[in-house]
Motif scaffolding. Structure first.
Motif, PDB file in Angstrom:
ATOM      1  N   LEU A  33       0.865  -1.272  -0.001  1.00  0.00           N
ATOM      2  CA  LEU A  33      -0.373  -0.017  -0.193  1.00  0.00           C
ATOM      3  C   LEU A  33       0.626   1.424  -0.144  1.00  0.00           C
ATOM      4  CD1 LEU A  33      -2.882  -1.009   2.529  1.00  0.00           C
ATOM      5  CD2 LEU A  33      -2.846  -0.963  -0.117  1.00  0.00           C
ATOM      6  N   ASN A  34       2.150   1.210   0.063  1.00  0.00           N
ATOM      7  CA  ASN A  34       3.062   2.308  -0.069  1.00  0.00           C
ATOM      8  C   ASN A  34       3.459   2.607  -1.429  1.00  0.00           C
ATOM      9  OD1 ASN A  34       5.142   4.377   0.166  1.00  0.00           O
ATOM     10  ND2 ASN A  34       6.312   3.180   1.491  1.00  0.00           N
ATOM     11  N   ASN A  35       2.750   3.400  -2.119  1.00  0.00           N
ATOM     12  CA  ASN A  35       2.747   3.581  -3.536  1.00  0.00           C
ATOM     13  C   ASN A  35       3.348   4.801  -3.943  1.00  0.00           C
ATOM     14  OD1 ASN A  35       1.457   0.843  -4.419  1.00  0.00           O
ATOM     15  ND2 ASN A  35      -0.446   1.769  -3.818  1.00  0.00           N
ATOM     16  N   ARG A  36       4.315   5.438  -3.082  1.00  0.00           N
ATOM     17  CA  ARG A  36       5.091   6.540  -3.382  1.00  0.00           C
ATOM     18  C   ARG A  36       6.181   6.111  -4.487  1.00  0.00           C
ATOM     19  NH1 ARG A  36       7.208   8.215   2.194  1.00  0.00           N
ATOM     20  NH2 ARG A  36       7.278   6.032   2.274  1.00  0.00           N
ATOM     21  N   ARG A  37       6.473   7.075  -5.617  1.00  0.00           N
ATOM     22  CA  ARG A  37       7.182   6.422  -6.644  1.00  0.00           C
ATOM     23  C   ARG A  37       8.476   6.231  -6.125  1.00  0.00           C
ATOM     24  NH1 ARG A  37       5.546   7.717 -11.852  1.00  0.00           N
ATOM     25  NH2 ARG A  37       3.354   8.841 -11.717  1.00  0.00           N
ATOM     26  N   SER A  38       9.118   6.492  -5.124  1.00  0.00           N
ATOM     27  CA  SER A  38      10.430   6.470  -4.420  1.00  0.00           C
ATOM     28  C   SER A  38      10.412   4.867  -3.912  1.00  0.00           C
ATOM     29  CB  SER A  38      10.908   7.416  -3.220  1.00  0.00           C
ATOM     30  OG  SER A  38       9.737   7.044  -2.233  1.00  0.00           O
ATOM     31  N   ASN A  39       9.439   4.289  -3.656  1.00  0.00           N
ATOM     32  CA  ASN A  39       9.207   2.840  -3.273  1.00  0.00           C
ATOM     33  C   ASN A  39       8.769   2.129  -4.340  1.00  0.00           C
ATOM     34  OD1 ASN A  39       9.058   1.355  -0.854  1.00  0.00           O
ATOM     35  ND2 ASN A  39       6.895   0.964  -1.316  1.00  0.00           N
ATOM     36  N   LEU A  40       8.499   2.561  -5.657  1.00  0.00           N
ATOM     37  CA  LEU A  40       8.229   1.583  -6.408  1.00  0.00           C
ATOM     38  C   LEU A  40       9.254   1.346  -7.596  1.00  0.00           C
ATOM     39  CD1 LEU A  40       4.470   2.435  -7.215  1.00  0.00           C
ATOM     40  CD2 LEU A  40       5.239   0.826  -5.827  1.00  0.00           C
TER      41      LEU A  40
END
Length: 201
Positions: free
Chosen positions: A119-126
């Motif tokens: 559920l952490n869909n920040r671009r830095s995490n993808l």
């Protein structure tokens, strides 16, 4: 944020990066997420899913991509993901995953969550990845009695086991599971690089 009583329960079988899962949709099927329901805290946006039961985290700049859709949740291999349904121009109903909507990967590529939180869909995490790379960034199995990924007990000792492609290597024995976990961590870092996930005491 708005709340609705659960009136219906629908499910659908879908595939999340080649893993078949059961998707459950609760509540009013026509409910969408307006801009007013999205909270902005500490520089990130919190998008309500499953009628506000959970929230997905995205970058504020990506709010226009996700607002106006009804987001539900699904689980695959212990992870929770945000998902919605929409119509295609030819009239078909398809599943849209929030992480894929945001990153827009190539058709046959996967999307990996660096921290393991679906559920952490920040671009830095993808990050776009292959199936093999995606499988390397997994948590220790619940059936693992040692508590350390890649570590197992055999006889009077502990071993680390690691595999890349068709090649599997056993490291050990060690006197404690902590020593075996350290050996796995070193091997995983060398073989898997940024996709290595391991447990250290």
């Amino acid at each position: 944020m708005s709340r609705h009583k659960t009136r219906t329960l629908r499910h659908n079988i879908v595939t999340v990066d080649r893993v078949v899962v059961l998707v459950v949709f609760c509540g009013r099927l026509k409910h969408t997420v307006p801009m007013s329901d999205i909270l902005i805290q500490d520089g990130v946006a919190l998008v309500p899913i499953s009628n506000g039961a959970l929230h997905a985290v995205i970058d504020v700049a990506d709010i226009p991509l996700v607002e106006g859709r009804r987001w539900g949740r699904t689980r695959a291999k212990g992870k929770c993901y945000a998902i919605c349904r929409e119509n295609t121009p030819d009239g078909r109903r398809v599943n849209v995953f929030m992480h894929r909507l945001i990153l827009q990967p190539q058709r046959y590529s996967m999307v990996d969550h660096r921290d393991g939180d679906g559920l952490n869909n920040r671009r830095s995490n993808l990050r776009q990845c292959s199936h093999a790379e995606n499988m390397r960034n997994t948590f220790v199995r619940t059936s693992n009695k040692t508590g350390y990924k890649g570590v197992w007990e055999h006889g009077a000792g502990f071993y680390a086991s690691i595999q890349k492609g068709k090649h599997k290597k056993r490291i050990g024995p060690f006197s404690t599971p902590e020593l075996a976990a350290a050996a796995y961590a070193g091997a995983a870092t060398i073989l898997f690089g940024e996709f290595a996930r391991f447990d250290l005491p």
